[in-house]
Scaffold this motif. Structure first.
Motif, PDB file in Angstrom:
ATOM      1  N   HIS A   5      28.829  -1.709  84.553  1.00 45.19           N
ATOM      2  CA  HIS A   5      28.049  -1.058  83.580  1.00 45.19           C
ATOM      3  C   HIS A   5      28.511   0.294  83.018  1.00 45.19           C
ATOM      4  O   HIS A   5      29.099   0.963  83.672  1.00 45.19           O
ATOM      5  CB  HIS A   5      27.091  -0.337  84.694  1.00 45.19           C
ATOM      6  CG  HIS A   5      25.762   0.584  84.048  1.00 45.19           C
ATOM      7  ND1 HIS A   5      24.834  -0.035  83.561  1.00 45.19           N
ATOM      8  CD2 HIS A   5      25.851   2.009  84.138  1.00 45.19           C
ATOM      9  CE1 HIS A   5      24.174   1.258  83.002  1.00 45.19           C
ATOM     10  NE2 HIS A   5      24.760   2.228  83.308  1.00 45.19           N
ATOM     11  N   PRO A   6      28.397   0.073  81.785  1.00 40.97           N
ATOM     12  CA  PRO A   6      29.076   1.475  80.711  1.00 40.97           C
ATOM     13  C   PRO A   6      28.067   2.557  80.921  1.00 40.97           C
ATOM     14  O   PRO A   6      26.834   2.578  80.831  1.00 40.97           O
ATOM     15  CB  PRO A   6      28.916   0.972  79.343  1.00 40.97           C
ATOM     16  CG  PRO A   6      27.821  -0.262  79.367  1.00 40.97           C
ATOM     17  CD  PRO A   6      27.648  -0.687  80.844  1.00 40.97           C
ATOM     18  N   VAL A   7      28.603   3.948  81.441  1.00 39.97           N
ATOM     19  CA  VAL A   7      27.812   5.027  81.507  1.00 39.97           C
ATOM     20  C   VAL A   7      27.418   5.498  80.136  1.00 39.97           C
ATOM     21  O   VAL A   7      28.195   5.777  79.294  1.00 39.97           O
ATOM     22  CB  VAL A   7      28.481   5.995  82.361  1.00 39.97           C
ATOM     23  CG1 VAL A   7      27.628   7.141  82.289  1.00 39.97           C
ATOM     24  CG2 VAL A   7      29.012   5.537  83.783  1.00 39.97           C
ATOM     25  N   ARG A   8      26.304   5.975  79.815  1.00 39.78           N
ATOM     26  CA  ARG A   8      25.619   6.374  78.632  1.00 39.78           C
ATOM     27  C   ARG A   8      25.357   7.606  78.632  1.00 39.78           C
ATOM     28  O   ARG A   8      25.165   8.214  79.831  1.00 39.78           O
ATOM     29  CB  ARG A   8      24.172   5.595  78.092  1.00 39.78           C
ATOM     30  CG  ARG A   8      24.600   4.069  77.755  1.00 39.78           C
ATOM     31  CD  ARG A   8      23.376   3.565  77.427  1.00 39.78           C
ATOM     32  NE  ARG A   8      22.377   3.445  78.680  1.00 39.78           N
ATOM     33  CZ  ARG A   8      22.330   2.107  79.255  1.00 39.78           C
ATOM     34  NH1 ARG A   8      23.210   1.318  79.315  1.00 39.78           N
ATOM     35  NH2 ARG A   8      21.533   2.178  80.386  1.00 39.78           N
ATOM     36  N   TYR A   9      25.481   8.549  77.616  1.00 45.05           N
ATOM     37  CA  TYR A   9      25.341   9.982  77.864  1.00 45.05           C
ATOM     38  C   TYR A   9      23.880  10.220  78.256  1.00 45.05           C
ATOM     39  O   TYR A   9      23.769  11.287  79.005  1.00 45.05           O
ATOM     40  CB  TYR A   9      25.542  10.400  76.435  1.00 45.05           C
ATOM     41  CG  TYR A   9      26.689  10.826  75.858  1.00 45.05           C
ATOM     42  CD1 TYR A   9      27.826  11.851  76.573  1.00 45.05           C
ATOM     43  CD2 TYR A   9      27.618   9.665  75.202  1.00 45.05           C
ATOM     44  CE1 TYR A   9      28.846  12.141  76.057  1.00 45.05           C
ATOM     45  CE2 TYR A   9      28.868   9.850  74.908  1.00 45.05           C
ATOM     46  CZ  TYR A   9      29.726  10.957  75.128  1.00 45.05           C
ATOM     47  OH  TYR A   9      30.883  11.220  75.039  1.00 45.05           O
ATOM     48  N   SER A  10      22.883   9.374  77.917  1.00 39.17           N
ATOM     49  CA  SER A  10      21.693   9.776  78.245  1.00 39.17           C
ATOM     50  C   SER A  10      21.307   9.465  79.898  1.00 39.17           C
ATOM     51  O   SER A  10      20.298  10.038  80.339  1.00 39.17           O
ATOM     52  CB  SER A  10      20.374   8.622  77.614  1.00 39.17           C
ATOM     53  OG  SER A  10      20.975   7.399  77.988  1.00 39.17           O
ATOM     54  N   GLU A  11      22.350   9.176  80.705  1.00 36.39           N
ATOM     55  CA  GLU A  11      22.257   8.660  82.016  1.00 36.39           C
ATOM     56  C   GLU A  11      22.958   9.900  82.749  1.00 36.39           C
ATOM     57  O   GLU A  11      23.081   9.755  84.080  1.00 36.39           O
ATOM     58  CB  GLU A  11      22.746   7.343  82.343  1.00 36.39           C
ATOM     59  CG  GLU A  11      22.265   6.290  81.760  1.00 36.39           C
ATOM     60  CD  GLU A  11      22.978   4.976  82.020  1.00 36.39           C
ATOM     61  OE1 GLU A  11      22.305   3.927  82.394  1.00 36.39           O
ATOM     62  OE2 GLU A  11      24.367   4.851  81.871  1.00 36.39           O
ATOM     63  N   CYS A  12      23.329  10.841  82.113  1.00 36.52           N
ATOM     64  CA  CYS A  12      24.209  11.831  82.817  1.00 36.52           C
ATOM     65  C   CYS A  12      23.406  13.147  83.022  1.00 36.52           C
ATOM     66  O   CYS A  12      22.654  13.533  82.081  1.00 36.52           O
ATOM     67  CB  CYS A  12      25.621  12.116  81.933  1.00 36.52           C
ATOM     68  SG  CYS A  12      26.694  10.666  81.951  1.00 36.52           S
ATOM     69  N   ASP A  13      23.715  14.012  83.543  1.00 40.30           N
ATOM     70  CA  ASP A  13      23.098  15.240  83.953  1.00 40.30           C
ATOM     71  C   ASP A  13      23.584  16.180  83.361  1.00 40.30           C
ATOM     72  O   ASP A  13      24.649  15.946  82.389  1.00 40.30           O
ATOM     73  CB  ASP A  13      23.184  15.620  85.546  1.00 40.30           C
ATOM     74  CG  ASP A  13      24.602  15.774  85.880  1.00 40.30           C
ATOM     75  OD1 ASP A  13      25.536  16.008  85.308  1.00 40.30           O
ATOM     76  OD2 ASP A  13      24.804  15.784  87.286  1.00 40.30           O
ATOM     77  N   ARG A  14      23.208  17.541  83.217  1.00 35.55           N
ATOM     78  CA  ARG A  14      23.601  18.601  82.160  1.00 35.55           C
ATOM     79  C   ARG A  14      25.172  18.871  82.713  1.00 35.55           C
ATOM     80  O   ARG A  14      25.847  19.557  81.828  1.00 35.55           O
ATOM     81  CB  ARG A  14      22.997  19.764  82.569  1.00 35.55           C
ATOM     82  CG  ARG A  14      23.066  20.402  83.724  1.00 35.55           C
ATOM     83  CD  ARG A  14      21.954  21.709  84.001  1.00 35.55           C
ATOM     84  NE  ARG A  14      22.278  22.636  84.493  1.00 35.55           N
ATOM     85  CZ  ARG A  14      21.951  23.898  84.504  1.00 35.55           C
ATOM     86  NH1 ARG A  14      21.184  24.524  83.766  1.00 35.55           N
ATOM     87  NH2 ARG A  14      22.246  24.640  85.373  1.00 35.55           N
ATOM     88  N   ASN A  15      25.735  18.392  83.548  1.00 39.31           N
ATOM     89  CA  ASN A  15      27.245  18.380  83.879  1.00 39.31           C
ATOM     90  C   ASN A  15      28.123  17.648  83.191  1.00 39.31           C
ATOM     91  O   ASN A  15      29.303  17.774  83.537  1.00 39.31           O
ATOM     92  CB  ASN A  15      27.464  18.822  85.326  1.00 39.31           C
ATOM     93  CG  ASN A  15      26.686  20.082  86.258  1.00 39.31           C
ATOM     94  OD1 ASN A  15      26.869  21.053  85.720  1.00 39.31           O
ATOM     95  ND2 ASN A  15      26.307  19.775  87.166  1.00 39.31           N
ATOM     96  N   GLY A  16      27.347  16.541  82.874  1.00 33.79           N
ATOM     97  CA  GLY A  16      28.056  15.501  82.232  1.00 33.79           C
ATOM     98  C   GLY A  16      28.383  14.442  83.157  1.00 33.79           C
ATOM     99  O   GLY A  16      29.639  13.574  82.815  1.00 33.79           O
ATOM    100  N   HIS A  17      28.153  14.389  84.460  1.00 34.49           N
ATOM    101  CA  HIS A  17      27.888  13.382  85.404  1.00 34.49           C
ATOM    102  C   HIS A  17      27.163  12.389  85.350  1.00 34.49           C
ATOM    103  O   HIS A  17      25.973  12.873  85.038  1.00 34.49           O
ATOM    104  CB  HIS A  17      28.396  14.012  86.819  1.00 34.49           C
ATOM    105  CG  HIS A  17      29.226  14.909  86.727  1.00 34.49           C
ATOM    106  ND1 HIS A  17      29.165  16.038  87.329  1.00 34.49           N
ATOM    107  CD2 HIS A  17      30.276  15.061  86.181  1.00 34.49           C
ATOM    108  CE1 HIS A  17      30.316  16.855  87.395  1.00 34.49           C
ATOM    109  NE2 HIS A  17      31.184  16.324  86.575  1.00 34.49           N
TER     110      HIS A  17
END
Length: 93
Positions: A5-17
């Motif tokens: 599964h490629p992690v997309r920016y829209s799936e990350c919290d404000r810390n970038g995780h």
């Protein structure tokens, strides 16, 4: 069973995780939880080891039985990202 599964920016919290609530969807979607009819999540335990970042791949390794899904999510270099166990039950009406 193995999934990527490629992690997309829209799936990350404000810390970038990769955001915590997404792990449940990731497990359920990758291992066909919704395909077998109405089921309940009886118990879920997730142990976080290291965060996933945008544009990184989550490699999922898992074993399914009738009422249980055990998953290890790891980074491309083999480092553990998380481990989880999902216990399920059929929804009886």
């Amino acid at each position: 069973r193995q999934e990527i599964h490629p992690v997309r920016y829209s799936e990350c919290d404000r810390n970038g995780h990769y955001s915590s609530p997404n792990y449940i969807d990731l497990i359920c979607d990758s291992f066909g939880f919704w395909k077998t009819g109405a089921r309940l999540i009886r118990k879920l335990s997730i142990d976080y080891h290291s965060e996933f970042l945008p544009e990184e791949n989550v490699e999922l390794l898992g074993i399914e039985t009738e009422n249980r899904i055990a998953v290890r999510g790891q980074h491309a270099d083999g480092r553990g990202g998380f481990s989880a166990v999902l216990h399920t039950a059929e929804l009886v009406s």
